[in-house]
Design a protein around this motif. Structure first.
Motif, mmCIF file in Angstrom:
data_model
loop_
_atom_site.group_PDB
_atom_site.id
_atom_site.type_symbol
_atom_site.label_atom_id
_atom_site.label_comp_id
_atom_site.label_asym_id
_atom_site.label_seq_id
_atom_site.Cartn_x
_atom_site.Cartn_y
_atom_site.Cartn_z
ATOM 1 N N ASP A 83 0.852 -1.187 0.000
ATOM 2 C CA ASP A 83 0.000 0.000 0.000
ATOM 3 C C ASP A 83 0.891 1.241 0.000
ATOM 4 O OD1 ASP A 83 -1.778 2.070 0.440
ATOM 5 O OD2 ASP A 83 -2.870 1.024 2.024
ATOM 6 N N PRO A 84 0.847 2.041 -1.076
ATOM 7 C CA PRO A 84 1.697 3.234 -1.144
ATOM 8 C C PRO A 84 1.483 4.194 0.027
ATOM 9 C CG PRO A 84 0.657 2.832 -3.264
ATOM 10 C CD PRO A 84 0.046 1.876 -2.288
ATOM 11 N N GLY A 85 0.283 4.237 0.550
ATOM 12 C CA GLY A 85 -0.020 5.140 1.652
ATOM 13 C C GLY A 85 0.695 4.800 2.945
ATOM 14 N N LEU A 86 1.183 3.561 3.060
ATOM 15 C CA LEU A 86 1.865 3.137 4.288
ATOM 16 C C LEU A 86 3.384 3.266 4.201
ATOM 17 C CD1 LEU A 86 -0.243 -0.083 5.069
ATOM 18 C CD2 LEU A 86 -0.539 2.242 5.981
ATOM 19 N N GLN A 87 3.895 3.805 3.100
ATOM 20 C CA GLN A 87 5.340 3.957 2.916
ATOM 21 C C GLN A 87 5.919 4.837 4.020
ATOM 22 O OE1 GLN A 87 8.769 3.571 2.307
ATOM 23 N NE2 GLN A 87 7.856 2.686 0.471
ATOM 24 N N GLN A 88 6.995 4.360 4.636
ATOM 25 C CA GLN A 88 7.650 5.080 5.726
ATOM 26 C C GLN A 88 8.536 6.208 5.213
ATOM 27 O OE1 GLN A 88 7.478 4.199 9.158
ATOM 28 N NE2 GLN A 88 5.840 2.769 8.652
ATOM 29 N N HIS A 89 9.265 5.970 4.128
ATOM 30 C CA HIS A 89 10.241 6.924 3.600
ATOM 31 C C HIS A 89 9.626 7.681 2.425
ATOM 32 C CE1 HIS A 89 13.141 4.871 6.128
ATOM 33 N NE2 HIS A 89 12.684 3.734 5.645
ATOM 34 N N LYS A 90 8.788 8.629 2.720
ATOM 35 C CA LYS A 90 8.025 9.332 1.680
ATOM 36 C C LYS A 90 8.860 10.323 0.876
ATOM 37 C CE LYS A 90 3.632 8.747 4.015
ATOM 38 N NZ LYS A 90 2.854 7.906 3.181
ATOM 39 N N ASP A 91 10.107 10.527 1.254
ATOM 40 C CA ASP A 91 10.959 11.452 0.512
ATOM 41 C C ASP A 91 11.779 10.744 -0.558
ATOM 42 O OD1 ASP A 91 12.521 10.089 2.425
ATOM 43 O OD2 ASP A 91 14.027 11.682 2.405
ATOM 44 N N GLN A 92 11.634 9.434 -0.639
ATOM 45 C CA GLN A 92 12.437 8.631 -1.557
ATOM 46 C C GLN A 92 11.510 7.776 -2.428
ATOM 47 O OE1 GLN A 92 15.296 6.359 0.667
ATOM 48 N NE2 GLN A 92 16.735 6.266 -1.014
ATOM 49 N N VAL A 93 11.952 7.485 -3.651
ATOM 50 C CA VAL A 93 11.134 6.732 -4.601
ATOM 51 C C VAL A 93 11.258 5.232 -4.332
ATOM 52 C CG1 VAL A 93 10.706 6.206 -7.032
ATOM 53 C CG2 VAL A 93 11.455 8.510 -6.369
#
Length: 175
Positions: A83-93
């Protein structure tokens, strides 16, 4: 000893992509296949099967459906839903990111990195194994992605990294 999982065996997908494949499997098993079995049974009861178009086409269609069912079952069994919404490192692709990039001419484009089964270039959804996605993975805003496209070597600057839910349509049996 466990075999390492190859890139081809990893089936990353978004929740929407997983839902779409699951809906297609359910449609084939509960609706499409029973309908074709009924047609084949009726056609078989008409006698000579060697020149019976309904029977021959129905059997062929059943093989196609069964092949697709096996593919979907295996794909869903090996799926890694992210789930993209649960990504921890939102500053990185990473997988599931929506990335705004800018080319040398100043033209911006937006790409979302999705699973192989979800890719749709017309919507800017690119497979995580595509050359562009591989070049973008782990980059941050301001970084430059270098990759080889059909047009030759290209450079794109990462302008923005977003993690959002993709508006993925449900399974459409008419499509």
């Amino acid at each position: 000893m466990n075999k390492p999982v190859s890139v081809e065996q990893r089936h990353y997908m978004t929740p929407g992509g997983h839902s779409r494949l699951r809906d297609e499997l359910e449609f084939l098993v509960k609706t499409e296949r029973p309908k074709i079995v009924e047609i084949v049974s009726w056609a078989a009861s008409n006698g000579d099967r060697s020149e019976n178009g309904d029977y021959l086409y129905g059997k062929k269609r059943l093989r196609e459906i069964d092949r697709r069912i096996r593919f979907l079952m295996k794909r869903l069994e090996n799926a890694h839903v992210i789930d993209p919404g649960l990504q921890q490192h939102k500053d990185q692709v990473f997988f599931g990111a929506t990335v705004v990039v800018c080319d040398e001419d100043g033209t911006e484009a937006t790409y979302s990195i999705v699973g192989v089964d979800e890719a749709d270039p017309n919507k800017g959804w690119i497979s995580w194994v595509s050359p562009l996605a591989r070049a973008l993975i782990k980059l941050r805003e301001g970084d430059v992605a270098r990759f080889v496209s059909p047009l030759g070597e290209r450079e794109l600057e990462v302008v923005e990294v977003l993690y959002q839910s993709l508006d993925m349509p449900g399974f459409d049996p008419e499509a």
